[in-house]
Design a protein around this motif. Structure first.
Motif, mmCIF file in Angstrom:
data_model
loop_
_atom_site.group_PDB
_atom_site.id
_atom_site.type_symbol
_atom_site.label_atom_id
_atom_site.label_comp_id
_atom_site.label_asym_id
_atom_site.label_seq_id
_atom_site.Cartn_x
_atom_site.Cartn_y
_atom_site.Cartn_z
ATOM 1 N N ILE A 4 -21.374 -66.448 -4.665
ATOM 2 C CA ILE A 4 -22.423 -67.290 -5.220
ATOM 3 C C ILE A 4 -23.751 -66.556 -5.105
ATOM 4 O O ILE A 4 -24.122 -66.082 -4.024
ATOM 5 C CB ILE A 4 -22.506 -68.653 -4.497
ATOM 6 C CG1 ILE A 4 -21.142 -69.343 -4.512
ATOM 7 C CG2 ILE A 4 -23.565 -69.533 -5.142
ATOM 8 C CD1 ILE A 4 -20.595 -69.628 -5.879
ATOM 9 N N ARG A 5 -24.468 -66.453 -6.226
ATOM 10 C CA ARG A 5 -25.753 -65.756 -6.282
ATOM 11 C C ARG A 5 -26.859 -66.774 -6.514
ATOM 12 O O ARG A 5 -26.700 -67.748 -7.242
ATOM 13 C CB ARG A 5 -25.741 -64.720 -7.399
ATOM 14 C CG ARG A 5 -26.987 -63.828 -7.417
ATOM 15 C CD ARG A 5 -26.936 -62.812 -8.542
ATOM 16 N NE ARG A 5 -27.153 -63.444 -9.851
ATOM 17 C CZ ARG A 5 -26.211 -63.586 -10.780
ATOM 18 N NH1 ARG A 5 -24.992 -63.148 -10.547
ATOM 19 N NH2 ARG A 5 -26.493 -64.173 -11.945
ATOM 20 N N HIS A 6 -28.009 -66.516 -5.906
ATOM 21 C CA HIS A 6 -29.177 -67.379 -6.064
ATOM 22 C C HIS A 6 -30.115 -66.774 -7.111
ATOM 23 O O HIS A 6 -30.403 -65.570 -7.098
ATOM 24 C CB HIS A 6 -29.907 -67.507 -4.721
ATOM 25 C CG HIS A 6 -31.277 -68.100 -4.808
ATOM 26 N ND1 HIS A 6 -32.378 -67.537 -4.198
ATOM 27 C CD2 HIS A 6 -31.724 -69.197 -5.450
ATOM 28 C CE1 HIS A 6 -33.440 -68.280 -4.448
ATOM 29 N NE2 HIS A 6 -33.069 -69.286 -5.209
ATOM 30 N N GLU A 7 -30.581 -67.612 -8.019
ATOM 31 C CA GLU A 7 -31.552 -67.185 -9.017
ATOM 32 C C GLU A 7 -32.728 -68.152 -9.028
ATOM 33 O O GLU A 7 -32.617 -69.299 -8.604
ATOM 34 C CB GLU A 7 -30.920 -67.163 -10.419
ATOM 35 C CG GLU A 7 -29.754 -66.204 -10.559
ATOM 36 C CD GLU A 7 -29.117 -66.289 -11.931
ATOM 37 O OE1 GLU A 7 -29.436 -67.246 -12.664
ATOM 38 O OE2 GLU A 7 -28.306 -65.414 -12.266
ATOM 39 N N VAL A 8 -33.870 -67.695 -9.491
ATOM 40 C CA VAL A 8 -35.048 -68.542 -9.628
ATOM 41 C C VAL A 8 -35.462 -68.528 -11.086
ATOM 42 O O VAL A 8 -35.640 -67.468 -11.688
ATOM 43 C CB VAL A 8 -36.210 -68.057 -8.739
ATOM 44 C CG1 VAL A 8 -37.453 -68.906 -8.987
ATOM 45 C CG2 VAL A 8 -35.826 -68.125 -7.268
ATOM 46 N N ASN A 9 -35.631 -69.706 -11.652
ATOM 47 C CA ASN A 9 -36.014 -69.823 -13.058
ATOM 48 C C ASN A 9 -37.438 -70.370 -13.139
ATOM 49 O O ASN A 9 -37.671 -71.540 -12.869
ATOM 50 C CB ASN A 9 -35.040 -70.742 -13.786
ATOM 51 C CG ASN A 9 -35.384 -70.887 -15.262
ATOM 52 O OD1 ASN A 9 -36.194 -70.142 -15.794
ATOM 53 N ND2 ASN A 9 -34.758 -71.843 -15.911
ATOM 54 N N LEU A 15 -31.270 -71.968 -9.180
ATOM 55 C CA LEU A 15 -29.972 -71.877 -9.828
ATOM 56 C C LEU A 15 -28.970 -71.193 -8.914
ATOM 57 O O LEU A 15 -29.309 -70.260 -8.187
ATOM 58 C CB LEU A 15 -30.088 -71.088 -11.142
ATOM 59 C CG LEU A 15 -31.090 -71.613 -12.171
ATOM 60 C CD1 LEU A 15 -31.150 -70.675 -13.369
ATOM 61 C CD2 LEU A 15 -30.691 -73.018 -12.619
ATOM 62 N N PHE A 16 -27.741 -71.662 -8.953
ATOM 63 C CA PHE A 16 -26.646 -71.059 -8.211
ATOM 64 C C PHE A 16 -25.640 -70.545 -9.232
ATOM 65 O O PHE A 16 -25.090 -71.338 -10.010
ATOM 66 C CB PHE A 16 -25.971 -72.082 -7.304
ATOM 67 C CG PHE A 16 -26.816 -72.547 -6.147
ATOM 68 C CD1 PHE A 16 -26.502 -72.154 -4.856
ATOM 69 C CD2 PHE A 16 -27.912 -73.369 -6.342
ATOM 70 C CE1 PHE A 16 -27.269 -72.578 -3.780
ATOM 71 C CE2 PHE A 16 -28.682 -73.802 -5.281
ATOM 72 C CZ PHE A 16 -28.366 -73.400 -3.984
ATOM 73 N N ALA A 17 -25.406 -69.253 -9.222
ATOM 74 C CA ALA A 17 -24.502 -68.652 -10.193
ATOM 75 C C ALA A 17 -23.260 -68.127 -9.492
ATOM 76 O O ALA A 17 -23.348 -67.356 -8.539
ATOM 77 C CB ALA A 17 -25.194 -67.512 -10.929
ATOM 78 N N ALA A 18 -22.072 -68.538 -9.968
ATOM 79 C CA ALA A 18 -20.814 -68.001 -9.456
ATOM 80 C C ALA A 18 -20.485 -66.738 -10.231
ATOM 81 O O ALA A 18 -20.580 -66.708 -11.464
ATOM 82 C CB ALA A 18 -19.703 -69.036 -9.606
ATOM 83 N N GLU A 19 -20.103 -65.694 -9.522
ATOM 84 C CA GLU A 19 -19.816 -64.425 -10.174
ATOM 85 C C GLU A 19 -18.658 -63.718 -9.488
ATOM 86 O O GLU A 19 -18.348 -63.977 -8.327
ATOM 87 C CB GLU A 19 -21.056 -63.513 -10.132
ATOM 88 C CG GLU A 19 -21.489 -63.131 -8.730
ATOM 89 C CD GLU A 19 -22.727 -62.250 -8.707
ATOM 90 O OE1 GLU A 19 -23.312 -62.016 -9.773
ATOM 91 O OE2 GLU A 19 -23.098 -61.794 -7.607
#
Length: 308
Positions: A4-9, A15-19
């Protein structure tokens, strides 16, 4: 592996992105484990919510060792371990510093481990830092949290005379009483049932002021949260009180023998039935965002755990 990666918009939306990511390698002094449970920590939740740039998820992890780095002693492939992972903890494989790792007994689950060890070490360390004498009164803030639930029990077992739980809502009262709290107060209450000889504060921020004012003459407040806050020196002066900062890393690095002893004693207390872990919910790793929301909204009763 899933990570799970953390992003900021736009600096506001988290945002939490599964990769899919490559499995990491264990470096010198490190263990690579296949994770079975991941404990969500309040400091990580705060960093994610308050940061203006992406952060790497840290957290307690427990699982099975699949490889060891150079110089590692005391652990081998196949061992079940737990410890604090400072980066990329929300993943199917994670790297642990062997110095911060602890063996998991055969009769314990990975969920037991992430609910007990790190939170228990912080609770034990904060209590010891307060130099609580038998019969003294102790107030625990964030009493329904992973650390708070264990701090209440440790205070009772160690002979504190009056153990009071401070929580944010009345619906948590029955839960913390069930863990040994003699009384329950709400943050919004006028004086928190003051005075107290020792306050173990896991909240910080705007609650530091009321906490200091609730101290007895000569009282001690142990601050161990990541919430910051400001203390008025005059409030300490008129009470002859003190504020003590506690950091677990200082024990792990500076006093490894004490760190190891506390770990052993936590498992012994669990085996004896004098220390119980409380797990609010087990949430699939892919739903990490929901786990953070539970903690941000202060709904958790005990530890929130992610399951890969």
């Amino acid at each position: 592996m899933l990570r799970i990666r953390h992003e900021v918009n736009g600096g506001a939306e988290v945002l939490f992105a599964a990769e899919e990511a490559d499995r990491p390698d264990a470096g010198a002094g490190e263990l690579l484990i296949r994770t079975e449970a991941i404990g969500v920590t309040l400091p990580t939740v705060r960093k994610v919510r308050e940061g203006s740039a992406p952060v790497s998820f840290g957290g307690e992890v427990a699982g099975t060792v699949v490889s060891t780095g150079a110089g590692v002693t005391g652990f081998a492939v196949g061992d079940r371990v737990t410890g604090l992972c400072f980066a990329d903890a929300y993943a199917e494989y994670a790297v642990l510093n062997a110095a911060f790792a602890s063996a998991v007994p055969d009769d314990a689950t990975a969920v037991d481990a992430v609910a007990l060890v790190r939170s228990g070490l912080v609770a034990r360390g904060a209590y010891e830092a307060g130099h609580v004498r038998p019969g003294e009164s102790v107030l625990v803030t964030a009493a329904a949290s992973g650390v708070g639930t264990l701090a209440l029990q440790l205070a009772k077992a160690a002979g504190a005379g009056r153990v009071v739980a401070a929580v944010g809502s009345a619906d948590k009262a029955g839960f913390v009483r069930g863990l040994g709290a003699d009384e329950v107060v709400l943050y919004e209450d006028a004086d928190w049932g003051a005075p107290y000889d020792v306050i173990l504060d896991g909240v910080g921020g705007e609650l530091l002021g009321p906490a200091v004012r609730a101290l007895a003459m000569g009282g001690r407040l142990v601050a161990f949260s990541s919430g910051g806050g400001t203390v008025e020196a005059y409030e300490l002066l008129v009470r002859g009180a003190s504020v003590i900062g506690f950091q677990m890393r200082a024990i792990a690095v500076g006093r490894p023998e004490l760190y190891a002893r506390w770990q052993r004693e936590l498992w012994e207390q669990r085996a004896a039935g004098t220390l119980r872990t409380a797990v609010h919910e087990q949430i699939p790793l892919a739903e990490a965002a929901r786990a953070h929301t539970v903690i941000e909204q202060r709904r958790n009763l005990g530890k929130v755990v992610l399951i890969p």
